[in-house]
Design an enzyme around this catalytic site. Structure first.
Site, PDB file in Angstrom:
ATOM      1  N   GLU A  15       0.837  -1.201   0.000  1.00 19.16           N
ATOM      2  CA  GLU A  15       0.000   0.000   0.000  1.00 19.16           C
ATOM      3  C   GLU A  15       0.872   1.251   0.000  1.00 19.16           C
ATOM      4  O   GLU A  15       1.998   1.224   0.492  1.00 19.16           O
ATOM      5  CB  GLU A  15      -0.865   0.016   1.274  1.00 19.16           C
ATOM      6  CG  GLU A  15      -2.341  -0.180   1.034  1.00 19.16           C
ATOM      7  CD  GLU A  15      -3.053   1.000   0.382  1.00 19.16           C
ATOM      8  OE1 GLU A  15      -2.470   1.661  -0.502  1.00 19.16           O
ATOM      9  OE2 GLU A  15      -4.200   1.254   0.744  1.00 19.16           O
ATOM     10  N   ASP A  16       0.322   2.341  -0.496  1.00 16.52           N
ATOM     11  CA  ASP A  16       1.072   3.601  -0.443  1.00 16.52           C
ATOM     12  C   ASP A  16       1.080   4.168   0.975  1.00 16.52           C
ATOM     13  O   ASP A  16       2.114   4.539   1.506  1.00 16.52           O
ATOM     14  CB  ASP A  16       0.513   4.621  -1.452  1.00 16.52           C
ATOM     15  CG  ASP A  16      -0.991   4.859  -1.335  1.00 16.52           C
ATOM     16  OD1 ASP A  16      -1.667   4.223  -0.498  1.00 16.52           O
ATOM     17  OD2 ASP A  16      -1.517   5.689  -2.107  1.00 16.52           O
ATOM     18  N   ASP A  52      -3.682   4.920   6.579  1.00 18.06           N
ATOM     19  CA  ASP A  52      -4.271   6.147   7.131  1.00 18.06           C
ATOM     20  C   ASP A  52      -5.322   5.763   8.179  1.00 18.06           C
ATOM     21  O   ASP A  52      -4.985   5.399   9.291  1.00 18.06           O
ATOM     22  CB  ASP A  52      -4.851   6.951   5.959  1.00 18.06           C
ATOM     23  CG  ASP A  52      -5.319   8.338   6.326  1.00 18.06           C
ATOM     24  OD1 ASP A  52      -4.682   8.970   7.178  1.00 18.06           O
ATOM     25  OD2 ASP A  52      -6.332   8.803   5.765  1.00 18.06           O
ATOM     26  N   ARG A  63       1.147  12.210  -8.745  1.00 18.32           N
ATOM     27  CA  ARG A  63       1.712  10.881  -8.497  1.00 18.32           C
ATOM     28  C   ARG A  63       3.169  10.800  -8.964  1.00 18.32           C
ATOM     29  O   ARG A  63       3.936   9.967  -8.490  1.00 18.32           O
ATOM     30  CB  ARG A  63       0.905   9.804  -9.236  1.00 18.32           C
ATOM     31  CG  ARG A  63      -0.515   9.615  -8.718  1.00 18.32           C
ATOM     32  CD  ARG A  63      -1.095   8.316  -9.273  1.00 18.32           C
ATOM     33  NE  ARG A  63      -2.545   8.271  -9.204  1.00 18.32           N
ATOM     34  CZ  ARG A  63      -3.242   7.880  -8.124  1.00 18.32           C
ATOM     35  NH1 ARG A  63      -2.609   7.525  -7.031  1.00 18.32           N
ATOM     36  NH2 ARG A  63      -4.557   7.857  -8.154  1.00 18.32           N
ATOM     37  N   LYS A 123       0.282   6.916   8.914  1.00 21.74           N
ATOM     38  CA  LYS A 123      -0.199   8.071   9.688  1.00 21.74           C
ATOM     39  C   LYS A 123      -0.983   7.519  10.876  1.00 21.74           C
ATOM     40  O   LYS A 123      -2.220   7.482  10.844  1.00 21.74           O
ATOM     41  CB  LYS A 123      -1.172   8.886   8.832  1.00 21.74           C
ATOM     42  CG  LYS A 123      -0.572   9.992   7.990  1.00 21.74           C
ATOM     43  CD  LYS A 123      -1.684  10.927   7.514  1.00 21.74           C
ATOM     44  CE  LYS A 123      -1.724  11.014   6.027  1.00 21.74           C
ATOM     45  NZ  LYS A 123      -2.816  11.863   5.507  1.00 21.74           N
ATOM     46  N   PHE A 182      -1.656  15.948   4.702  1.00 26.10           N
ATOM     47  CA  PHE A 182      -2.010  15.320   3.429  1.00 26.10           C
ATOM     48  C   PHE A 182      -0.791  15.375   2.510  1.00 26.10           C
ATOM     49  O   PHE A 182      -0.251  16.449   2.243  1.00 26.10           O
ATOM     50  CB  PHE A 182      -3.209  16.011   2.781  1.00 26.10           C
ATOM     51  CG  PHE A 182      -3.763  15.205   1.642  1.00 26.10           C
ATOM     52  CD1 PHE A 182      -4.644  14.160   1.874  1.00 26.10           C
ATOM     53  CD2 PHE A 182      -3.378  15.473   0.330  1.00 26.10           C
ATOM     54  CE1 PHE A 182      -5.133  13.395   0.834  1.00 26.10           C
ATOM     55  CE2 PHE A 182      -3.865  14.708  -0.721  1.00 26.10           C
ATOM     56  CZ  PHE A 182      -4.748  13.671  -0.474  1.00 26.10           C
ATOM     57  N   ASP A 212      -1.668  10.637  -4.725  1.00 27.08           N
ATOM     58  CA  ASP A 212      -2.290  11.672  -5.544  1.00 27.08           C
ATOM     59  C   ASP A 212      -3.194  12.607  -4.748  1.00 27.08           C
ATOM     60  O   ASP A 212      -3.620  12.300  -3.626  1.00 27.08           O
ATOM     61  CB  ASP A 212      -3.163  11.029  -6.619  1.00 27.08           C
ATOM     62  CG  ASP A 212      -4.461  10.457  -6.031  1.00 27.08           C
ATOM     63  OD1 ASP A 212      -4.375   9.654  -5.087  1.00 27.08           O
ATOM     64  OD2 ASP A 212      -5.546  10.838  -6.496  1.00 27.08           O
TER      65      ASP A 212
HETATM   66  P1  IMP Z   1      -7.315   4.426   4.613  1.00 27.80           P
HETATM   67  O1  IMP Z   1      -8.340   3.472   4.158  1.00 27.80           O
HETATM   68  O2  IMP Z   1      -7.908   5.630   5.273  1.00 27.80           O
HETATM   69  O3  IMP Z   1      -6.205   3.830   5.450  1.00 27.80           O
HETATM   70  O4  IMP Z   1      -6.705   5.106   3.353  1.00 27.80           O
HETATM   71  C1  IMP Z   1      -5.883   4.518   2.490  1.00 27.80           C
HETATM   72  C2  IMP Z   1      -5.909   5.258   1.165  1.00 27.80           C
HETATM   73  O5  IMP Z   1      -6.277   6.641   1.309  1.00 27.80           O
HETATM   74  C3  IMP Z   1      -4.526   5.286   0.591  1.00 27.80           C
HETATM   75  O6  IMP Z   1      -4.293   4.153  -0.187  1.00 27.80           O
HETATM   76  C4  IMP Z   1      -4.519   6.555  -0.210  1.00 27.80           C
HETATM   77  O7  IMP Z   1      -4.981   6.320  -1.524  1.00 27.80           O
HETATM   78  C5  IMP Z   1      -5.494   7.471   0.490  1.00 27.80           C
HETATM   79  N1  IMP Z   1      -4.795   8.455   1.348  1.00 27.80           N
HETATM   80  C6  IMP Z   1      -4.773   8.502   2.685  1.00 27.80           C
HETATM   81  N2  IMP Z   1      -4.016   9.514   3.137  1.00 27.80           N
HETATM   82  C7  IMP Z   1      -3.536  10.123   2.031  1.00 27.80           C
HETATM   83  C8  IMP Z   1      -2.651  11.249   1.827  1.00 27.80           C
HETATM   84  O8  IMP Z   1      -2.126  11.906   2.744  1.00 27.80           O
HETATM   85  N3  IMP Z   1      -2.391  11.563   0.519  1.00 27.80           N
HETATM   86  C9  IMP Z   1      -2.899  10.878  -0.529  1.00 27.80           C
HETATM   87  N4  IMP Z   1      -3.711   9.823  -0.376  1.00 27.80           N
HETATM   88  C10 IMP Z   1      -4.032   9.458   0.891  1.00 27.80           C
HETATM   89 MG    MG Z   2      -5.642   8.056  -3.654  1.00 28.41          MG
END
Ligand code: IMP
Ligand code: MG
Length: 180
Positions: A101-102, A105, A167, A133, A154, A161
């Site tokens: 995963e990138d 969050d 990206r 995070k 962010f 992105d």
């Molecule tokens: P989660 O489900 O909230 O953990 O979010 C995961 C996805 O949210 C990541 O794969 C990203 O695509 C997007 N995301 C969360 N935080 C950021 C950020 O700071 N910048 C860009 N994309 C984010």
């Molecule tokens: Mg995204």
């Protein structure tokens, strides 16, 4: 760096630091799965650049696949709903899977994916995320391989992105938007 409109980018993690850390994570994966094959699953689209760099630093037999999910709309906030947009091409039964995963969050995306993939009986299932995070977590998920732990900002670049833009940045940057 001032960019389009009133958006502003500030470098958080430089390309050289990313490269060094990606290599370290890959070496850890190589060590953990010594003598075995690892199957990397990239979560599209954010993880594609991280996965591309990571897989080339792993000194094992590897294979790759991708899954696409949507949890976010076009902006910065999660909708909380996770949906599979593109499923895997092949079975993961009996494989050592590293889900790539990138960013970790809220944890909604990964906890959903872990649940779905676990049902498909991999031999092992680990999570690698370039960024974490932890202050944003809504569901308890822990990455096995974390590149960098970052504050609640962010960020864009190196695959991440904002409305599909940025990206291609080589550094991970904090994106500030003008007040709405
Ligand atoms: P989660 O489900 O909230 O953990 O979010 C995961 C996805 O949210 C990541 O794969 C990203 O695509 C997007 N995301 C969360 N935080 C950021 C950020 O700071 N910048 C860009 N994309 C984010
Ligand atoms: Mg995204």
């Amino acid at each position: 760096m001032p960019v389009g409109g009133q958006e502003h980018l500030k470098v958080l993690i430089r390309r050289m630091a990313i490269q060094k850390r990606v290599r370290e994570v890959a070496h850890q994966i190589t060590k953990d799965f010594r003598g075995e094959r690892v199957h990397l699953i990239g979560v599209l689209k954010g993880a594609c650049i991280f996965l591309s760099d990571l897989v080339r630093e792993i000194s094992l037999e590897t294979s790759i696949d991708f899954i696409a999910v949507s949890s976010y709309g076009k902006g910065k906030e999660s909708s909380g709903q996770v949906r599979v947009l593109k499923d895997l091409d092949s079975s993961i039964e009996g494989l050592n899977v590293v889900l790539v995963e990138d960013i970790l969050d809220t944890g909604l995306t990964l906890s959903y994916l872990i649940r779905v993939l676990q049902q498909r009986k991999p031999k092992a299932l680990r999570v690698a995320a370039l960024l974490d995070k932890p202050s944003r977590r809504l569901i308890a998920v822990k990455g096995d391989y974390i590149g960098f732990t970052i504050p609640n900002e962010f960020v864009v670049g190196y695959g991440l992105d904002y409305s599909e833009r940025y990206r291609n940045l080589k550094d991970v940057c904090i994106l500030s938007l003008p007040p709405a």
